[in-house]
Design a protein around this motif. Structure first.
Motif, PDB file in Angstrom:
ATOM      1  N   GLY A  14      95.735 -43.208  -9.772  1.00  0.00           N
ATOM      2  CA  GLY A  14      95.596 -43.855 -11.072  1.00  0.00           C
ATOM      3  C   GLY A  14      95.119 -42.938 -12.176  1.00  0.00           C
ATOM      4  O   GLY A  14      94.873 -43.384 -13.299  1.00  0.00           O
ATOM      5  N   ALA A 133      96.693 -48.936 -13.409  1.00  0.00           N
ATOM      6  CA  ALA A 133      97.066 -49.806 -12.284  1.00  0.00           C
ATOM      7  C   ALA A 133      97.878 -50.989 -12.800  1.00  0.00           C
ATOM      8  O   ALA A 133      98.891 -51.362 -12.222  1.00  0.00           O
ATOM      9  CB  ALA A 133      95.818 -50.290 -11.548  1.00  0.00           C
ATOM     10  N   LEU A 145      93.378 -49.113  -5.698  1.00  0.00           N
ATOM     11  CA  LEU A 145      93.412 -47.672  -5.947  1.00  0.00           C
ATOM     12  C   LEU A 145      92.303 -46.973  -5.168  1.00  0.00           C
ATOM     13  O   LEU A 145      92.523 -45.906  -4.578  1.00  0.00           O
ATOM     14  CB  LEU A 145      93.263 -47.369  -7.444  1.00  0.00           C
ATOM     15  CG  LEU A 145      94.278 -47.987  -8.405  1.00  0.00           C
ATOM     16  CD1 LEU A 145      94.078 -47.433  -9.812  1.00  0.00           C
ATOM     17  CD2 LEU A 145      95.701 -47.753  -7.955  1.00  0.00           C
TER      18      LEU A 145
END
Length: 198
Positions: A14, A133, A145
């Motif tokens: 991310g 995300a 994540l």
């Protein structure tokens, strides 16, 4: 930039690290390797299956084992995951061919003793990662994540004996919450240029 420059990029899920690696490779006119390493390793093992299944299997590492890549690393890696051994061989073979960017796959540890190797860690704060995300990974949450990163951390520790994300393993750590992904790529290139001028 010198002919055989090897760049490894490890990234927090991310953080935009994949995009940074793409930008670096394009700006330098060299190849970037990540999932391609897994498919090449699978071919060497004679595996022909769905790439997503192969990638999932490539992260196998015993949960309650301690191990690292010592002097006889390849001989000591457990048979249940020959994939790691083959990925390492693929990375080393690619490194002999010329300059390249490697994303993940423990490339920073595998190439640590090769001349002109530069390793970078890309990370970001939780707000930035939460937004990515939502915008880039569909229904993923920050918790998803973090779970992926925990898996990477265990895998990295098992096969390298090092701590994933620890500053002493990298030339530079870059927080993409503070600068654009393009600026992060430029920073990597500038850092390498400075080092190679010495």
């Amino acid at each position: 930039m010198e002919k055989n420059t090897l760049i490894t990029i490890t990234r927090q899920y991310g953080s935009g690290g994949r995009e940074v690696s793409d930008i670096v490779a394009k700006k330098l006119g060299i190849r970037r390797y990540d999932r391609k390493i897994v498919s090449l390793a699978a071919e060497r093992l004679g595996r022909d299956a769905d790439i997503h299944n192969i990638i999932d299997a490539s992260y196998n590492a015993p949960e309650n084992c301690e191990g690292n890549l010592g002097d006889y690393a390849y001989e000591r890696v457990a048979q249940h995951n020959r994939m790691y051994v083959e990925q390492a061989k693929v990375i080393l073979a690619i490194a002999k061919e010329g300059s390249a960017v490697f994303l993940g796959r423990c490339a920073d540890a595998i190439l640590q003793d090769k001349p002109n190797t530069y390793s970078f860690f890309i990370y970001a704060d939780d707000e930035f990662r939460t937004n990515r995300a939502r915008d880039h990974y569909g229904s993923h949450t920050l918790k998803d994540l973090d779970a992926e990163d925990a898996q990477r951390e265990r895998y990295y520790a098992y096969y390298t004996g090092r701590t994933w994300g620890s500053p002493q393993n990298y030339d530079l750590m870059i927080n993409t919450s503070r600068i654009s992904l393009e600026a992060a790529a430029d920073l990597i290139i500038e850092y390498i240029n400075i080092r190679q001028k010495k």
